[in-house]
Design a protein around this motif. Sequence first.
Motif, mmCIF file in Angstrom:
data_model
loop_
_atom_site.group_PDB
_atom_site.id
_atom_site.type_symbol
_atom_site.label_atom_id
_atom_site.label_comp_id
_atom_site.label_asym_id
_atom_site.label_seq_id
_atom_site.Cartn_x
_atom_site.Cartn_y
_atom_site.Cartn_z
ATOM 1 N N LYS A 190 0.711 -1.357 -0.010
ATOM 2 C CA LYS A 190 -0.089 -0.024 -0.141
ATOM 3 C C LYS A 190 0.950 1.190 0.052
ATOM 4 O O LYS A 190 0.460 2.078 -0.732
ATOM 5 N N LEU A 191 1.895 1.177 0.556
ATOM 6 C CA LEU A 191 3.003 2.357 0.939
ATOM 7 C C LEU A 191 4.456 1.636 0.360
ATOM 8 O O LEU A 191 4.758 0.601 1.014
ATOM 9 N N LEU A 192 5.060 2.235 -0.556
ATOM 10 C CA LEU A 192 6.011 1.790 -0.919
ATOM 11 C C LEU A 192 7.419 2.847 -0.578
ATOM 12 O O LEU A 192 7.218 4.084 -0.760
ATOM 13 N N LEU A 193 8.579 2.429 0.028
ATOM 14 C CA LEU A 193 9.530 3.354 0.640
ATOM 15 C C LEU A 193 10.646 3.209 -0.255
ATOM 16 O O LEU A 193 11.139 1.864 -0.245
ATOM 17 N N LEU A 194 11.225 4.156 -0.907
ATOM 18 C CA LEU A 194 12.357 4.160 -1.637
ATOM 19 C C LEU A 194 13.590 4.898 -1.360
ATOM 20 O O LEU A 194 13.234 6.310 -1.173
ATOM 21 N N ASP A 195 14.447 4.315 -0.926
ATOM 22 C CA ASP A 195 15.705 5.093 -0.304
ATOM 23 C C ASP A 195 16.745 5.298 -1.546
ATOM 24 O O ASP A 195 17.531 4.402 -1.746
ATOM 25 N N GLU A 196 16.632 6.491 -1.967
ATOM 26 C CA GLU A 196 17.632 6.812 -3.052
ATOM 27 C C GLU A 196 17.576 5.881 -4.304
ATOM 28 O O GLU A 196 18.371 5.199 -4.667
ATOM 29 N N PRO A 197 16.347 5.820 -4.974
ATOM 30 C CA PRO A 197 16.416 4.902 -6.080
ATOM 31 C C PRO A 197 17.025 4.960 -7.108
ATOM 32 O O PRO A 197 17.386 4.445 -8.150
ATOM 33 N N MET A 198 17.538 6.536 -7.250
ATOM 34 C CA MET A 198 18.512 6.825 -8.495
ATOM 35 C C MET A 198 19.717 7.040 -8.228
ATOM 36 O O MET A 198 20.195 7.516 -9.234
ATOM 37 N N ALA A 199 19.911 6.988 -7.152
ATOM 38 C CA ALA A 199 21.554 7.079 -6.884
ATOM 39 C C ALA A 199 22.413 6.274 -7.588
ATOM 40 O O ALA A 199 22.202 5.168 -7.637
ATOM 41 N N GLY A 200 23.561 6.962 -8.184
ATOM 42 C CA GLY A 200 24.453 6.210 -8.981
ATOM 43 C C GLY A 200 23.985 5.837 -10.234
ATOM 44 O O GLY A 200 24.850 5.072 -11.052
ATOM 45 N N MET A 201 23.065 6.148 -10.744
ATOM 46 C CA MET A 201 22.370 6.089 -11.956
ATOM 47 C C MET A 201 22.695 7.006 -13.118
ATOM 48 O O MET A 201 23.012 8.166 -12.724
ATOM 49 N N ASN A 202 22.936 6.652 -14.370
ATOM 50 C CA ASN A 202 23.078 7.404 -15.400
ATOM 51 C C ASN A 202 21.829 8.276 -15.871
ATOM 52 O O ASN A 202 20.809 7.903 -15.474
ATOM 53 N N VAL A 203 21.891 9.221 -16.504
ATOM 54 C CA VAL A 203 20.679 9.863 -17.065
ATOM 55 C C VAL A 203 19.601 9.011 -17.704
ATOM 56 O O VAL A 203 18.382 9.240 -17.393
ATOM 57 N N GLU A 204 20.032 8.194 -18.419
ATOM 58 C CA GLU A 204 19.031 7.458 -19.239
ATOM 59 C C GLU A 204 18.180 6.369 -18.105
ATOM 60 O O GLU A 204 16.947 6.156 -18.004
ATOM 61 N N GLU A 205 19.030 5.855 -17.087
ATOM 62 C CA GLU A 205 18.576 4.854 -16.062
ATOM 63 C C GLU A 205 17.690 5.742 -15.366
ATOM 64 O O GLU A 205 16.654 5.023 -14.739
ATOM 65 N N LYS A 206 18.020 6.902 -15.036
ATOM 66 C CA LYS A 206 17.165 7.750 -13.960
ATOM 67 C C LYS A 206 15.926 8.135 -14.562
ATOM 68 O O LYS A 206 14.925 7.922 -14.123
ATOM 69 N N GLU A 207 15.947 8.411 -16.045
ATOM 70 C CA GLU A 207 14.641 8.654 -16.754
ATOM 71 C C GLU A 207 13.524 7.244 -16.682
ATOM 72 O O GLU A 207 12.766 7.479 -16.344
ATOM 73 N N ASP A 208 14.487 6.256 -17.024
ATOM 74 C CA ASP A 208 13.667 4.910 -16.777
ATOM 75 C C ASP A 208 13.010 4.723 -15.342
ATOM 76 O O ASP A 208 11.706 4.604 -15.191
#
Length: 274
Positions: A190-208
């Motif tokens: 019901k509630l999803l907790l994401l701790d820095e889900p995009m850290a260390g990613m390149n631009v394309e991975e972040k967009e995804d």
Amino acid sequence: MAQAYSTEGWITADGRKIGPVLMEMKNITLRFGGVKAITDISFDIREGEIRAIIGPNGAGKSSMLNVISGFYVPQEGEVWFRGAKRPPMKPYEVARQGIARTFQNIALFEGMSVLDNIMTGRLTMMETNLAQQALWWGKAAREEEEHRAAVERIIDFLEIQHIRKTPVGRLPYGLKKRVELARALAAEPKLLLLDEPMAGMNVEEKEDMCRFILDVNDEFGTTIALIEHDMGVVMDLSDRVVVMDYGKKIGDGPPDDIRSNKAVIDAYLGVSHE
Ligand SMILES: Nc1ncnc2c1ncn2[C@@H]1O[C@H](COP(=O)(O)OP(=O)(O)OP(=O)(O)O)[C@@H](O)[C@H]1O
Ligand SMILES: [Mg+2]
């Protein structure tokens, strides 16, 4: 910043539906020995929203997620979920209530396949135990089939069919993050907790990753609380932002308010991160 929100929720300018309060943190204080990681923080998370938690390194953001997920029990304060005060609980009990998470440092079984890692996300939902399986194999088999089908749907949703049999240890970082998201989603939270889900990613991975987070929120109606350093991402994704600094809350409101908040700019936005 001081903005009155109705109890039932509201519809945002771009048509997003923000529902009633789902989780409320009341005057939370968390200490590690002499270190105060969180000092008297209150905020709420509303149904259907994407709630960001931002702040400099060491501000107490991960500690706050750890309080929500039951990994840490605060010395002071109350945690309310779905209208009831939550007694101190173990992380697996919190998970059973419908709260799933990903970790700042990826926590997956490196030697296991993507598919099996995602299956572990369903463990909290599995009803039959080994003894029951032996006695009543029909029900267990049916359950297993349902779990597998649910996992396959998530694999399709996150577009990771091509790596479903690959051991996680062999995957590049960006894909590991996606598998971790898949594992969390497998619990149908019901509630999803994401701790820095995009850290260390390149631009394309972040967009995804941004797209997947929005899709999860939109298609499953999952409420999301996320910690993120990339301010562009935070401003794009979130409905409301909590700002922490040295364990204290220094801002709380919609992204536009946060952007122009002097205390926030001084503490955080004016300096570079990562
Ligand atoms: N298990 C622990 N034991 C002792 N101190 C801890 C523990 N976890 C966190 N802390 C301390 O609490 C404070 C807040 O840490 P926390 O990891 O919550 O910050 P953060 O905002 O997530 O930082 P970052 O952006 O670097 O991830 C820090 O001073 C940290 O050293
Ligand atoms: Mg952290």
